[in-house]
Design an enzyme around this catalytic site. Structure first.
Site, PDB file in Angstrom:
ATOM      1  N   HIS A   1       1.192   3.889   1.938  1.00 41.51           N
ATOM      2  CA  HIS A   1       1.662   4.617   3.121  1.00 41.51           C
ATOM      3  C   HIS A   1       3.191   4.716   3.051  1.00 41.51           C
ATOM      4  CE1 HIS A   1      -2.127   3.957   5.835  1.00 41.51           C
ATOM      5  NE2 HIS A   1      -2.167   5.107   5.182  1.00 41.51           N
TER       6      HIS A   1
ATOM      7  N   HIS B   1       6.249  -5.024  12.056  1.00 42.43           N
ATOM      8  CA  HIS B   1       5.549  -3.733  12.005  1.00 42.43           C
ATOM      9  C   HIS B   1       5.235  -3.252  13.423  1.00 42.43           C
ATOM     10  CE1 HIS B   1       2.585  -0.658  10.625  1.00 42.43           C
ATOM     11  NE2 HIS B   1       3.351  -0.641   9.551  1.00 42.43           N
TER      12      HIS B   1
ATOM     13  N   ASP C   1       5.644   4.412   5.068  1.00 44.86           N
ATOM     14  CA  ASP C   1       6.543   3.423   5.687  1.00 44.86           C
ATOM     15  C   ASP C   1       6.635   2.124   4.877  1.00 44.86           C
ATOM     16  OD1 ASP C   1       3.851   3.093   6.512  1.00 44.86           O
ATOM     17  OD2 ASP C   1       4.437   1.938   8.272  1.00 44.86           O
ATOM     18  N   HIS C   2       5.923   2.070   3.737  1.00 44.48           N
ATOM     19  CA  HIS C   2       6.001   0.895   2.857  1.00 44.48           C
ATOM     20  C   HIS C   2       6.398   1.264   1.427  1.00 44.48           C
ATOM     21  CE1 HIS C   2       3.786  -1.674   5.824  1.00 44.48           C
ATOM     22  NE2 HIS C   2       3.468  -0.453   6.238  1.00 44.48           N
TER      23      HIS C   2
ATOM     24  N   ASP D   1      -0.064  -4.195   6.555  1.00 41.54           N
ATOM     25  CA  ASP D   1      -0.936  -3.477   7.495  1.00 41.54           C
ATOM     26  C   ASP D   1      -2.398  -3.853   7.289  1.00 41.54           C
ATOM     27  OD1 ASP D   1       1.509  -2.318   7.772  1.00 41.54           O
ATOM     28  OD2 ASP D   1       0.804  -0.252   7.653  1.00 41.54           O
TER      29      ASP D   1
ATOM     30  N   HIS E   1       0.864  -1.189   0.000  1.00 37.19           N
ATOM     31  CA  HIS E   1       0.000   0.000   0.000  1.00 37.19           C
ATOM     32  C   HIS E   1       0.893   1.230   0.000  1.00 37.19           C
ATOM     33  CE1 HIS E   1       0.812  -0.603   4.268  1.00 37.19           C
ATOM     34  NE2 HIS E   1       0.186   0.513   4.616  1.00 37.19           N
TER      35      HIS E   1
HETATM   36 ZN   LIG Z   1       2.799   0.589   7.939  1.00 41.59          ZN
HETATM   37 ZN   LIG Z   2      -0.267   1.476   6.551  1.00 39.13          ZN
END
Ligand SMILES: [Zn+2]
Ligand SMILES: [Zn+2]
Length: 302
Positions: free
Chosen positions: A62, A268, A64-65, A210, A60
């Protein structure tokens, strides 16, 4: 099958905590899964040959990915990469990357292919003669998928002693590996089980990024060998997990148990927990074979 958890923390990268990225080595492929900020430094630390990565899967968008992807593509450019790169990511990734490359004046020197994802249903997004990759639709604050990497059945192993003793001609060997019996010129049928051994069971890895606790994924990953499932929180923060659409370590264990996984890997982690072992302790109350991902940690699965 080898898995390296390059980064395993949530939210923002910190001095000693990288955000999500994993490397999966399976049947000659080297897949990069998610690409949080700092992923290319982690790849260098793990001595990865960048050109070997031909497919990147992004769960996804976001940060942090995803925010490490532009830097990684830029480095591929600087290295004079020639190999194709395929990026499997939610719709929007292509527009974001191409805009960044455009405003930075980058001229693509290698073939870059985007395969954008937007289906709410599980779908096969990559397949060759050795393995397949299927999406695992997740329930997160934005559109998100996990990925299920599954080897195809291997050939049976030739029983060399048996075929030599029976004087079976070499031209039958491939058929034997494919599971067929051999019919000799005399008309005698030699059953395949006498001439070959069963292959090793196909390996499989499910990456569940996530997500809110989402048991709908269980039928997709049923019987998986190794399951990575996010565990941002513990049960003490169950309400926060629900509000932010994340899972607790116990919920990850519930998914692993229901899916009859052999091994569960957690990750995570929220920075509010100083010692990762608390995640393992909570998951193990339900699912014994629980491991912890760590930045740069390698796992080998036979
Ligand atoms: Zn994340
Ligand atoms: Zn996320």
């Amino acid at each position: 099958m080898k898995l390296t958890t390059l980064g395993c923390h949530s939210a923002s990268p910190r001095e000693k905590a990288r955000t999500t990225a994993q490397l999966l080595e399976m049947r000659g492929h080297l897949f990069l899964i998610d690409c949080g900020e700092g992923t290319q430094m982690a790849l260098r630390q793990s001595s990865t040959k960048f050109a070997r990565i031909k497919h990147i899967f992004i769960s996804h968008l976001h940060g942090d990915h995803f925010y490490g992807l532009a830097g990684l593509i830029s480095t591929f450019q600087l290295q004079g990469r020639e190999a194709e790169l395929h990026i499997h990511a939610p719709k929007g990734a292509k527009e974001a990357m191409l805009l960044l490359l455009k405003v930075s004046g980058a001229h693509m020197v290698f073939p870059l292919h985007f395969h954008e994802l937007e289906s709410q249903e599980s779908e096969v997004i990559f397949e060759d003669d050795k393995l397949s990759v299927t999406t695992i639709p997740l329930d997160h604050r934005i559109y998100a998928n996990g990925f299920f990497f599954k080897e195809k059945n291997k050939e049976r192993k030739l029983n060399v002693d048996a075929v030599q003793t029976l004087g079976i001609d070499v031209c039958y060997y491939q058929n034997i590996k494919n599971g067929k019996d051999v019919i000799l010129d005399s008309g005698e049928r030699i059953p395949n089980e006498m001439l070959s051994f069963p292959p090793a069971p196909p390996k499989s890895y499910a990456f569940c990024s996530d997500t809110l606790y989402h048991p709908e994924i269980v039928p997709i990953i049923k019987g998986v060998q190794v399951l990575y499932h996010e565990s941002t929180f513990l049960e003490d923060n169950r309400a926060l997990a629900e509000r932010t659409k994340h899972s607790t370590a116990l919920q990850a264990a519930q998914i692993a148990k229901a899916a009859e996984a052999q091994t569960l890997i957690l990750g995570h982690y929220s920075s509010r927990y100083k010692d990762k072992r608390v995640f393992q302790d909570e998951a193990k109350t339900l699912f014994t074979n629980t491991l912890l991902s760590e930045d740069g940690k390698e796992f080998n699965f036979e």
